[in-house]
Design a protein around this motif. Structure first.
Motif, PDB file in Angstrom:
ATOM      1  N   PRO A  42       6.295 -33.520  10.773  1.00  0.00           N
ATOM      2  CA  PRO A  42       5.761 -32.150  10.812  1.00  0.00           C
ATOM      3  C   PRO A  42       4.263 -32.146  11.124  1.00  0.00           C
ATOM      4  O   PRO A  42       3.544 -33.093  10.813  1.00  0.00           O
ATOM      5  N   GLU A  43       3.820 -31.071  11.756  1.00  0.00           N
ATOM      6  CA  GLU A  43       2.415 -30.947  12.169  1.00  0.00           C
ATOM      7  C   GLU A  43       1.480 -30.692  10.997  1.00  0.00           C
ATOM      8  O   GLU A  43       0.268 -30.824  11.153  1.00  0.00           O
ATOM      9  N   ALA A  44       2.022 -30.283   9.858  1.00  0.00           N
ATOM     10  CA  ALA A  44       1.204 -30.040   8.669  1.00  0.00           C
ATOM     11  C   ALA A  44       1.906 -30.648   7.464  1.00  0.00           C
ATOM     12  O   ALA A  44       3.090 -30.429   7.251  1.00  0.00           O
ATOM     13  N   MET A  71      -0.117 -38.586  11.868  1.00  0.00           N
ATOM     14  CA  MET A  71       0.058 -38.198  10.467  1.00  0.00           C
ATOM     15  C   MET A  71      -1.286 -37.887   9.829  1.00  0.00           C
ATOM     16  O   MET A  71      -1.403 -36.943   9.049  1.00  0.00           O
ATOM     17  N   ALA A  72      -2.295 -38.667  10.159  1.00  0.00           N
ATOM     18  CA  ALA A  72      -3.632 -38.418   9.603  1.00  0.00           C
ATOM     19  C   ALA A  72      -4.114 -37.018   9.966  1.00  0.00           C
ATOM     20  O   ALA A  72      -4.671 -36.315   9.129  1.00  0.00           O
ATOM     21  N   ARG A  73      -3.872 -36.609  11.206  1.00  0.00           N
ATOM     22  CA  ARG A  73      -4.277 -35.254  11.618  1.00  0.00           C
ATOM     23  C   ARG A  73      -3.470 -34.184  10.902  1.00  0.00           C
ATOM     24  O   ARG A  73      -3.961 -33.096  10.646  1.00  0.00           O
ATOM     25  N   THR A  96     -15.290 -39.082   2.380  1.00  0.00           N
ATOM     26  CA  THR A  96     -15.200 -39.432   3.794  1.00  0.00           C
ATOM     27  C   THR A  96     -14.096 -40.445   3.965  1.00  0.00           C
ATOM     28  O   THR A  96     -13.693 -41.124   3.030  1.00  0.00           O
ATOM     29  N   GLY A  97     -13.595 -40.533   5.164  1.00  0.00           N
ATOM     30  CA  GLY A  97     -12.601 -41.544   5.469  1.00  0.00           C
ATOM     31  C   GLY A  97     -11.175 -41.144   5.175  1.00  0.00           C
ATOM     32  O   GLY A  97     -10.266 -41.915   5.404  1.00  0.00           O
ATOM     33  N   THR A  98     -10.945 -39.920   4.684  1.00  0.00           N
ATOM     34  CA  THR A  98      -9.579 -39.472   4.479  1.00  0.00           C
ATOM     35  C   THR A  98      -9.125 -38.723   5.724  1.00  0.00           C
ATOM     36  O   THR A  98      -9.897 -38.465   6.634  1.00  0.00           O
ATOM     37  N   ALA A  99      -7.874 -38.378   5.758  1.00  0.00           N
ATOM     38  CA  ALA A  99      -7.306 -37.739   6.944  1.00  0.00           C
ATOM     39  C   ALA A  99      -7.995 -36.419   7.271  1.00  0.00           C
ATOM     40  O   ALA A  99      -8.268 -36.131   8.424  1.00  0.00           O
ATOM     41  N   SER A 100      -8.274 -35.631   6.259  1.00  0.00           N
ATOM     42  CA  SER A 100      -8.819 -34.304   6.526  1.00  0.00           C
ATOM     43  C   SER A 100     -10.149 -34.077   5.824  1.00  0.00           C
ATOM     44  O   SER A 100     -10.527 -32.952   5.558  1.00  0.00           O
TER      45      SER A 100
END
Length: 122
Positions: A42-44, A71-73, A96-100
């Motif tokens: 899924p996109e979200a 997946m990160a996005r 910092t450094g997490t997906a979102s």
């Protein structure tokens, strides 16, 4: 109990699995990636953790998730924490450094966490 201080580790009152080894959190990340694939990518995707302590489990899991760019996005991270002191520690670790980016919103109660239905954001 831990509203104003760190109770984890050698100087604290107890140690949790993620504080002993990063393998635990990385395996949670592997499970998240596998589940995301099973859901049809899924996109979200919202990952919600209640009582995250310092945020060590999610930091380790996100290290794996961030290796999968799609997946990160798609991923947003939400930590449910009532302790201002622990929320500060989580932001220091996950800022910092997490997906979102930093954890979104930081709900303080489970009922304030984002809801999903069958893994898809409504």
């Amino acid at each position: 109990y831990y509203m104003r201080r760190d109770v984890f580790g050698r100087s604290g009152d107890f140690i949790t699995g993620p504080e002993i080894s990063q393998v635990y959190g990385e395996l949670v990340g592997v499970w998240c990636v596998a589940t995301w694939h099973q859901l049809g990518e899924p996109e979200a995707l919202r990952i919600v953790e209640a009582g995250p302590g310092r945020g060590t489990l999610m930091a380790d899991a996100m290290r794996v998730i961030c290796r999968h760019s799609n997946m990160a996005r798609a991923t947003s991270l939400h930590l449910i924490e009532c302790s201002p002191w622990m929320r500060k520690k989580q932001l220091e670790l996950l800022g910092t450094g997490t997906a979102s980016g930093p954890p979104q919103g930081g709900p303080r109660r489970a009922e304030d966490a984002p809801r999903t239905r069958h893994g898809r954001v409504p």
